[in-house]
Scaffold this motif. Structure first.
Motif, short mmCIF file in Angstrom:
data_model
loop_
_atom_site.label_atom_id
_atom_site.label_comp_id
_atom_site.label_asym_id
_atom_site.label_seq_id
_atom_site.Cartn_x
_atom_site.Cartn_y
_atom_site.Cartn_z
N SER A 164 0.92 -1.25 0.14
CA SER A 164 -0.24 0.05 -0.06
C SER A 164 0.86 1.21 -0.01
N LEU A 165 0.72 2.09 -0.97
CA LEU A 165 1.62 3.33 -0.93
C LEU A 165 1.47 4.19 0.21
N THR A 166 0.49 4.06 1.02
CA THR A 166 0.30 5.17 2.04
C THR A 166 1.26 4.30 3.30
N ASP A 167 0.93 3.01 3.60
CA ASP A 167 1.55 2.24 4.47
C ASP A 167 3.06 2.04 4.09
N ARG A 168 3.26 2.06 2.82
CA ARG A 168 4.75 2.07 2.54
C ARG A 168 5.52 3.12 2.85
N GLN A 169 5.03 4.35 2.55
CA GLN A 169 5.74 5.82 3.14
C GLN A 169 5.91 5.72 4.58
N ARG A 170 4.79 5.27 5.31
CA ARG A 170 4.99 5.40 6.87
C ARG A 170 5.84 4.51 7.24
N GLY A 171 6.00 3.48 6.43
CA GLY A 171 6.73 2.46 7.06
C GLY A 171 8.06 2.61 6.83
N ILE A 172 8.44 3.03 5.86
CA ILE A 172 9.85 3.21 5.47
C ILE A 172 10.18 4.29 6.29
N GLU A 173 9.62 5.26 6.75
CA GLU A 173 9.87 6.67 7.64
C GLU A 173 10.27 5.68 8.89
#
Length: 218
Positions: free
Chosen positions: A7-16
């Motif tokens: 998920s694009l949203t979860d991906r960004q949050r997860g990477i951060e």
């Protein structure tokens, strides 16, 4: 926390969240192009100790190091043999781990390495995005010592639980076989472990490659 990087949203949050955790000396689980890895900042000794403890493994089996760029390798080694440079040019990023002598000036403690380090640049966009921000990470297969290597973050969480701060899920990797390891510290390049990258392909670049010897655990 487990973040679904599909998920694009979860991906960004997860990477951060993963980058922040590594900078704070905590453990993360991240996908690679082979099996999932449990990782820590390579230059934070207590974080590397936490990694070994989470796996239930001693210092006698040091963790490999993952990098986010080929250029990072030059800062980690004393000298890079021509065969090593040729293999890196041909197969990085990818399922090739090389063992080389690390620079004696490095302020790190990744286990009883005998002055060597096993280094790899994985071919996975999530892993590379994290590594380019954190710098070199000590990363071992995401499993308890003696258990099967995890092929998803969810499998890793079942084994490692609360020892890890952030789990990055990206589904099963393209190849569940660990990387091929080549030792380049001696006079003749030697395969330590046959893995996802066929030895025949390596010999197209380094014809005098010796057959696999004793396996080095990841």
């Amino acid at each position: 926390m487990l973040y679904d990087c599909r998920s694009l949203t979860d991906r960004q949050r997860g990477i951060e969240a993963a980058i922040e955790a590594v900078r704070n000396g905590e453990l993360i689980v991240l996908p690679t192009d082979t099996v999932y890895g449990i990782g820590a900042d390579a230059f934070t000794p207590y974080a590397v100790t936490s990694l070994l403890n989470a796996k239930g493994r001693g210092r006698h089996v040091p963790s490999p190091v993952l990098v986010g760029s080929r250029h990072t390798l030059d800062g980690l080694v004393y000298t890079l043999p021509p065969a090593a440079r040729d293999l890196v040019e041909a197969f990085w990023p990818g399922a090739l781990t090389i063992v080389v002598e690390h620079a004696p000036s490095l302020q790190w403690d990744i286990g009883d390495t005998g002055g060597t380090v096993a280094v790899r640049m994985p071919l996975h966009p999530v892993a590379l995005e994290v590594l380019r921000e954190t710098g070199p990470m000590a990363v071992s297969s995401a499993n308890k010592h003696g258990q099967p290597a995890a092929t998803t973050a969810d499998e890793a969480r079942d084994q490692l639980g609360y020892a890890v701060r952030v789990y990055l899920e990206a589904g099963p990797g393209p190849d569940s076989v660990p990387s091929t390891i080549v030792d380049l510290t001696g006079d003749v390049p030697t395969v330590l472990r046959e893995g996802a990258l066929p030895v025949e392909k390596l010999r197209e670049v380094v014809p005098d490659l010796s057959p696999a010897g004793p396996a080095r655990e990841q």
